[in-house]
Design a protein around this motif. Structure first.
Motif, PDB file in Angstrom:
ATOM      1  N   UNK A  66       0.848  -1.176   0.117  1.00  0.00           N
ATOM      2  CA  UNK A  66      -0.054  -0.135  -0.084  1.00  0.00           C
ATOM      3  C   UNK A  66       0.890   1.146   0.247  1.00  0.00           C
ATOM      4  N   UNK A  67       1.967   1.218   0.895  1.00  0.00           N
ATOM      5  CA  UNK A  67       2.775   2.449   0.969  1.00  0.00           C
ATOM      6  C   UNK A  67       3.508   2.709  -0.361  1.00  0.00           C
ATOM      7  N   UNK A  68       3.994   1.659  -0.961  1.00  0.00           N
ATOM      8  CA  UNK A  68       4.856   1.774  -2.060  1.00  0.00           C
ATOM      9  C   UNK A  68       3.874   2.160  -3.174  1.00  0.00           C
ATOM     10  N   UNK A  69       2.677   1.543  -3.398  1.00  0.00           N
ATOM     11  CA  UNK A  69       1.574   1.968  -4.522  1.00  0.00           C
ATOM     12  C   UNK A  69       1.365   3.400  -4.306  1.00  0.00           C
ATOM     13  N   UNK A  70       1.231   3.998  -3.038  1.00  0.00           N
ATOM     14  CA  UNK A  70       0.828   5.389  -2.988  1.00  0.00           C
ATOM     15  C   UNK A  70       1.740   6.352  -3.610  1.00  0.00           C
ATOM     16  N   UNK A  71       3.014   5.867  -3.750  1.00  0.00           N
ATOM     17  CA  UNK A  71       3.999   6.933  -4.442  1.00  0.00           C
ATOM     18  C   UNK A  71       3.795   6.596  -6.059  1.00  0.00           C
ATOM     19  N   UNK A  72       3.239   5.538  -6.540  1.00  0.00           N
ATOM     20  CA  UNK A  72       3.126   5.380  -8.008  1.00  0.00           C
ATOM     21  C   UNK A  72       1.866   5.895  -8.040  1.00  0.00           C
ATOM     22  N   UNK A  73       1.094   6.620  -7.309  1.00  0.00           N
ATOM     23  CA  UNK A  73      -0.516   7.277  -7.682  1.00  0.00           C
ATOM     24  C   UNK A  73      -1.424   6.159  -7.674  1.00  0.00           C
ATOM     25  N   UNK A  74      -1.360   5.016  -7.168  1.00  0.00           N
ATOM     26  CA  UNK A  74      -2.551   3.922  -6.941  1.00  0.00           C
ATOM     27  C   UNK A  74      -2.901   3.837  -5.570  1.00  0.00           C
ATOM     28  N   UNK A  75      -4.064   3.349  -5.370  1.00  0.00           N
ATOM     29  CA  UNK A  75      -4.585   2.643  -4.044  1.00  0.00           C
ATOM     30  C   UNK A  75      -4.510   1.135  -4.047  1.00  0.00           C
ATOM     31  N   UNK A  76      -3.892   0.354  -3.220  1.00  0.00           N
ATOM     32  CA  UNK A  76      -3.994  -0.832  -3.230  1.00  0.00           C
ATOM     33  C   UNK A  76      -5.268  -1.479  -2.769  1.00  0.00           C
ATOM     34  N   UNK A  77      -5.959  -2.103  -3.918  1.00  0.00           N
ATOM     35  CA  UNK A  77      -7.415  -2.575  -3.514  1.00  0.00           C
ATOM     36  C   UNK A  77      -7.226  -3.734  -2.601  1.00  0.00           C
ATOM     37  N   UNK A  78      -6.232  -4.467  -2.563  1.00  0.00           N
ATOM     38  CA  UNK A  78      -6.327  -5.723  -1.826  1.00  0.00           C
ATOM     39  C   UNK A  78      -6.304  -5.467  -0.233  1.00  0.00           C
ATOM     40  N   UNK A  79      -6.066  -4.064   0.012  1.00  0.00           N
ATOM     41  CA  UNK A  79      -6.289  -3.620   1.592  1.00  0.00           C
ATOM     42  C   UNK A  79      -7.868  -3.722   1.914  1.00  0.00           C
ATOM     43  N   UNK A  80      -8.770  -3.664   0.847  1.00  0.00           N
ATOM     44  CA  UNK A  80      -9.982  -3.546   1.163  1.00  0.00           C
ATOM     45  C   UNK A  80     -10.564  -5.075   1.554  1.00  0.00           C
ATOM     46  N   UNK A  81     -10.053  -5.915   1.339  1.00  0.00           N
ATOM     47  CA  UNK A  81     -10.046  -7.335   1.777  1.00  0.00           C
ATOM     48  C   UNK A  81      -9.807  -7.606   3.127  1.00  0.00           C
ATOM     49  N   UNK A  82      -9.010  -6.770   3.796  1.00  0.00           N
ATOM     50  CA  UNK A  82      -8.737  -7.153   5.285  1.00  0.00           C
ATOM     51  C   UNK A  82     -10.009  -6.281   6.036  1.00  0.00           C
ATOM     52  N   UNK A  83     -10.295  -6.692   7.310  1.00  0.00           N
ATOM     53  CA  UNK A  83     -11.368  -6.492   7.899  1.00  0.00           C
ATOM     54  C   UNK A  83     -11.158  -4.953   8.103  1.00  0.00           C
ATOM     55  N   UNK A  84     -12.091  -4.193   7.833  1.00  0.00           N
ATOM     56  CA  UNK A  84     -12.260  -2.664   7.853  1.00  0.00           C
ATOM     57  C   UNK A  84     -12.495  -2.278   9.427  1.00  0.00           C
ATOM     58  N   UNK A  85     -11.462  -1.966  10.169  1.00  0.00           N
ATOM     59  CA  UNK A  85     -11.922  -1.697  11.493  1.00  0.00           C
ATOM     60  C   UNK A  85     -12.054  -0.230  11.978  1.00  0.00           C
ATOM     61  N   UNK A  86     -11.575   0.493  10.787  1.00  0.00           N
ATOM     62  CA  UNK A  86     -11.752   1.936  10.980  1.00  0.00           C
ATOM     63  C   UNK A  86     -13.127   2.560  10.720  1.00  0.00           C
TER      64      UNK A  86
END
Length: 273
Positions: free
Chosen positions: A249-269
């Motif tokens: 996610x951090x690496x992709x942020x600097x490439x201008x993308x959002x890592x969609x795989x993060x959405x598969x993790x339980x969204x506790x926020x």
């Protein structure tokens, strides 16, 4: 000893009196020790600490004035290894506690809930001498575990109390870790759940002279990636996969993308999304 307060100091003369007084004003029904380790500051932190220590009648203060600069992590480890308390509370020399019952509330919870390893609370952020509530914390559930913590560090250093000596020793490379508290929380979270108290009981300062805040966003992200790659070998299975997702996610942020795989993790926020 019920609890040890750990405070590491380096050139914190501007803030150190407020930091120490926040500890000394704590009202508890138990004794606690206060360990201060000054990492060879070049300002007048030493004289300020000694003056307050000499006037103190509240608790036992053990003060270490390092004669050689150890570095942030070795100094942190030195202070932690000197602690005798059942619990550890952290407050660095440029932060401070605002609630006199903070320690009592957190120790009471941990004493009554043996399946929890960490208890932390909300804080105010001080940015350019202006206080603001850390809104991110409002979306944290009252109870979560290592899986959520592996996805993102949500624990500010001056807010945490944890059970001491849950693991036998620090990994050898801990002294070189660029971010010590997050690694410590992850190690501790292997041994119990995490409790969040939604009360503001401390102030976390963000200023240009601190190690972390003085870095640019890009520098912070690179440090975090290096750190996460370093620590992930301490974990297996799902936890290691989640840490890998955070790195991506951090690496992709600097490439201008959002890592969609993060959405598969339980969204506790924000579980409603």
């Amino acid at each position: 000893m019920m609890l040890s307060v750990i405070m590491i100091v380096y050139n914190h003369s501007k803030y150190i009196e407020e930091a120490i007084q926040g500890v000394l004003k704590q009202e508890t029904n138990f004794d606690f020790e206060f360990i201060i380790s000054n990492d060879c500051s070049t300002d007048n932190s030493d004289s300020l600490i000694r003056s307050i220590k000499n006037q103190n009648t509240r608790c036992k203060i053990t003060y270490y004035d390092q004669k050689v600069n150890l570095g942030m992590m070795p100094n942190f480890m030195f202070a932690l290894n000197a602690a005798n308390g059942k619990y550890i509370a952290l407050c660095e020399g440029d932060d401070y506690w605002t609630d006199a019952s903070k320690l009592q509330k957190q120790v009471d919870f941990l004493e009554q809930n043996n399946d929890f390893s960490i208890c932390f609370h909300n804080v105010n952020l001080e940015i350019n001498n202006t206080l603001k509530e850390d809104n991110l914390k409002k979306r944290i559930p009252s109870v979560f575990g290592i899986e959520e913590l592996a996805l993102k560090n949500v624990i500010h250093t001056p807010s945490v109390v944890y059970r001491n000596r849950l693991f036998p020793e620090f990994p050898d490379y801990f002294k070189n870790a660029p971010i010590g508290d997050y690694f410590l929380h992850l190690l501790n979270a292997q041994y119990g759940k995490i409790k969040y108290i939604d009360e503001v009981m401390a102030v976390y300062r963000i200023h240009g002279t601190s190690y972390w805040s003085s870095k640019s966003n890009a520098e912070q992200d690179q440090i975090l990636i290096t750190f996460l790659n370093l620590i992930k070998i301490n974990f297996e299975g799902q936890i290691q996969k989640i840490i890998d997702l955070q790195i991506e996610k951090i690496a992709m942020k600097h490439a201008g993308f959002w890592d969609k795989k993060i959405k598969k993790i339980k969204r506790f926020f924000d579980p409603k999304k």
